[in-house]
Motif scaffolding. Structure first.
Motif, mmCIF file in Angstrom:
data_model
loop_
_atom_site.group_PDB
_atom_site.id
_atom_site.type_symbol
_atom_site.label_atom_id
_atom_site.label_comp_id
_atom_site.label_asym_id
_atom_site.label_seq_id
_atom_site.Cartn_x
_atom_site.Cartn_y
_atom_site.Cartn_z
ATOM 1 N N GLY A 62 0.891 -4.698 -6.650
ATOM 2 C CA GLY A 62 1.506 -4.809 -5.068
ATOM 3 C C GLY A 62 1.422 -5.750 -4.800
ATOM 4 N N GLY A 63 0.271 -7.211 -5.425
ATOM 5 C CA GLY A 63 -0.282 -7.702 -4.603
ATOM 6 C C GLY A 63 -0.078 -6.735 -3.062
ATOM 7 N N ALA A 64 -0.153 -8.200 -2.416
ATOM 8 C CA ALA A 64 -0.354 -8.451 -1.351
ATOM 9 C C ALA A 64 -0.085 -7.055 -0.463
ATOM 10 N N ILE A 65 1.477 -6.906 -0.586
ATOM 11 C CA ILE A 65 1.706 -5.249 -0.603
ATOM 12 C C ILE A 65 1.512 -4.302 -0.657
ATOM 13 N N GLY A 66 0.253 -4.019 -1.945
ATOM 14 C CA GLY A 66 0.298 -3.175 -2.177
ATOM 15 C C GLY A 66 -1.275 -2.657 -1.748
ATOM 16 N N PHE A 67 -1.848 -3.708 -1.125
ATOM 17 C CA PHE A 67 -3.339 -3.792 -0.275
ATOM 18 C C PHE A 67 -2.781 -3.785 1.478
ATOM 19 N N VAL A 68 -1.200 -3.991 1.587
ATOM 20 C CA VAL A 68 -0.495 -3.461 3.522
ATOM 21 C C VAL A 68 -0.811 -1.932 2.785
ATOM 22 N N ALA A 69 -0.187 -1.807 1.731
ATOM 23 C CA ALA A 69 0.009 0.586 1.503
ATOM 24 C C ALA A 69 -1.731 0.691 1.744
ATOM 25 N N ILE A 70 -2.636 -0.160 1.618
ATOM 26 C CA ILE A 70 -3.666 0.724 1.371
ATOM 27 C C ILE A 70 -4.160 1.394 2.415
ATOM 28 N N ALA A 71 -4.128 -0.381 2.805
ATOM 29 C CA ALA A 71 -4.877 -0.331 4.797
ATOM 30 C C ALA A 71 -3.568 1.121 5.309
ATOM 31 N N ALA A 72 -2.400 0.955 4.822
ATOM 32 C CA ALA A 72 -1.616 1.437 5.934
ATOM 33 C C ALA A 72 -2.021 3.322 5.368
ATOM 34 N N GLU A 73 -2.227 4.145 4.227
ATOM 35 C CA GLU A 73 -3.190 4.719 4.104
ATOM 36 C C GLU A 73 -4.186 5.607 4.459
ATOM 37 N N LEU A 74 -5.147 4.193 4.708
ATOM 38 C CA LEU A 74 -6.166 4.668 4.751
ATOM 39 C C LEU A 74 -6.045 4.493 6.400
ATOM 40 N N LEU A 75 -5.434 4.428 7.047
ATOM 41 C CA LEU A 75 -5.329 3.803 9.075
ATOM 42 C C LEU A 75 -4.816 5.175 8.853
ATOM 43 N N ALA A 76 -3.653 5.826 8.229
ATOM 44 C CA ALA A 76 -3.113 6.896 8.549
ATOM 45 C C ALA A 76 -3.453 8.303 8.450
ATOM 46 N N VAL A 77 -4.874 8.357 7.577
ATOM 47 C CA VAL A 77 -5.902 9.007 7.046
ATOM 48 C C VAL A 77 -6.738 9.155 8.295
ATOM 49 N N THR A 78 -6.986 8.648 8.919
ATOM 50 C CA THR A 78 -8.301 8.778 9.401
ATOM 51 C C THR A 78 -8.172 9.039 10.832
ATOM 52 N N PHE A 79 -6.861 7.719 11.600
ATOM 53 C CA PHE A 79 -6.067 8.307 12.720
ATOM 54 C C PHE A 79 -5.383 9.852 12.807
ATOM 55 N N GLY A 80 -4.947 9.615 12.165
ATOM 56 C CA GLY A 80 -3.442 10.669 11.815
ATOM 57 C C GLY A 80 -2.676 10.482 11.663
#
Length: 133
Positions: free
Chosen positions: A83-101
């Motif tokens: 997904g390119g840049a959107i794929g990186f956005v999704a990865i970062a968003a998921e990582l932050l979601a599981v980290t911060f709740g």
């Protein structure tokens, strides 16, 4: 396999399935990189939803290092994601979601019969003109 209860996710980066986790060390690294005074300030910064490409690189790289990979920010910046840049956005968003709740699911709306009634009677009285004549 990633354990979301421990803040881990899996993502494909550079054609390889990888594990990412923001350990305390990784979070300290991000606090320093973003000039955040504490974890609350860091979480608030990410809650805005606005991230530059270098921010995504830092978050993803910190997550990979937290999971034990020896990668630099520059190496992560050169990786590809589905997904390119959107794929990186999704990865970062998921990582932050599981980290911060992850946000709690929204409460379902009340049933139509209960809307607008004070006290929430389960069995409202019948209309005045109801009944047999």
């Amino acid at each position: 396999m990633a354990n979301r209860h421990r803040g881990e996710i899996e993502a494909e980066l550079g054609g390889v399935r990888r594990r990412l986790v923001l350990t305390l060390g990784a979070l300290a690294e991000l606090e320093s990189a973003f000039g955040a005074d504490d974890l609350v300030a860091l979480a608030e910064r990410f809650a805005t939803g606005r991230m530059a490409a270098r921010d995504l690189t830092r978050v993803v790289a910190a997550g990979l290092r937290g999971a034990g990979e020896n990668v630099t920010n520059e190496e992560v910046a050169a990786m590809t994601a589905p997904g390119g840049a959107i794929g990186f956005v999704a990865i970062a968003a998921e990582l932050l979601a599981v980290t911060f709740g992850e946000p709690a699911p929204a409460a379902p709306p009340p049933p139509p019969a209960a809307r607008g009634r004070a006290g929430g009677d389960e069995n409202p009285p019948p209309p005045q003109d109801a009944g047999c004549r």
